[in-house]
Each structure stands twice: as structure tokens, then as C-alpha cells.
Design a protein around this motif. Sequence first.
Motif: not given
Length: 237
Positions: A70-83, A93-108
Motif C-alpha cells: 500500500p505504501s507504493r500504491a497511488p490513489m486517483l480520484t475524480f468526479g464531484a468535488n464540491d466539498c 483541483p478546486s473545480e466542483e467536478a474533476v473530469l479526469a483522474p487526479h493523483r492524490v498525495p496519499a500513501r499507505g
Amino acid sequence: GRARGAPCPCPLHPPRAPQRLAPGVSSLRGLPSECMGQVASAAASECLPPTKDADGTALFAAATAAGAPPSRAPMLTFGANDCRQLGAGEDGPSEEAVLAPHRVPARGLRDVAFGDCHAIWLGEEGEVRTVGSSDHGQCGHGRAEDVPAPKAVSALDSKACVAVSAGGSHSAAVTTAGELVTWGASAHGQCGHGEEAGVDVLRPKVVASLKSRVVVAAVACGADFTAVCTTGVEVYT
């Protein structure tokens, strides 16, 4: 569907404390969100513990599939982001909707769960972080206000968790001791503490009615209900 927090329109109002569903039913897959079917539509299959590697460390599902810890597995998120529920933080990203996968700085990470507008992150050491909307306390930090960046839930510092699940506006976790902990909206009793309608649970709280009776192995939250599977192969809703 009904507005969030509105009274349940069906004649079979959901119970405000966990009720045993049936013995021998252990999977929490296929739970519908509508009132008339919300107790469970579950398959009779075994409750399986988190996948373990050779050292006994539970692996995040995506990392397991890729053969990476898990420490080497990136997480990608996308979609509604209004909160800010996608977890990219205030600099993401500050958009209310992220339309393409975005890498999140999370590990483990061992697991992630997403509600309507909030997310729960479960770390490989059992720590829990939340992000996004917390208008009903679903992020578990004691206040009904949004959490713009992932933040450790301090009320769970003394309880390592093995599973998390997110409902529409409530959250749940299973501890290593087999306790069910819930917090957030509970207008329909979905947190299971027997509270009156409209009472939000702002911090994680152990469901006392289950603690003295069963050992919880898994949890699944619907929009406004919760189901758990026990080590005795029983389902409570």
C-alpha cells in the motif's frame, strides 16, 4: 428520492438500533438504498478478513491487484468535488467536478469509502482520516463544518480500525476488537445508538447494543441505513 434528513415515507420505518436479520447470511453485497428493501439482499457467502501479505499486513485492494504494497500504491480520484471530498487538499483541483483522474498525495492506504459528499481513508496502521462535507458530523471531528483536506479522526486514535464504510451523510468503522463505531447523520437511526430523530452524532461512538453481544467483522452503509456482518455469520441492520 426524498430530501436528505426528511422523515422516512414508508410505513415500515427503519429501526433506531441494530436488529438481527438472519443467521447464515454474511455477505453485505447488493444492499439497496430504497426504504422498502433496505434491510438486506445478501448472498450467503463467507465473511473474509482483509487480504494479508506474507508479513500479515492488510493490503489496499488496488495494491493487492497490482502486487504492490500500500505504501507504493497511488490513489486517483475524480468526479464531484464540491466539498473537496476527493481529498486533493486546498492546493488540489478546486473545480466542483474533476473530469479526469487526479493523483492524490496519499500513501499507505488500506481502504477508502465515499459518501454523498465526504470520504473516509483507512491507513495500513488502522488510522482513519476523513475529508469533505461534515454538515451532519460525518467527518467525525466534533463540528458540523466541512473538512477541506484529509484530517485524522482524533476520537479514533486509541482504536485501530480494519474496515470503514460511508453512507450518504454518516460513517462507520470496525475496530480490531470487533466493535462497530458510527458517527454522522442519524435521522433514521442509521448510526444505531437509539438516538431520537434528527440527532447528529458528531464524533465516533461505539454502538453499545452490539458490543456486548457480537464481534463485528464487516460493515456496509447505504444512503441512510447500516448493516453489519458478525464473526458468527449473522447480519444486523
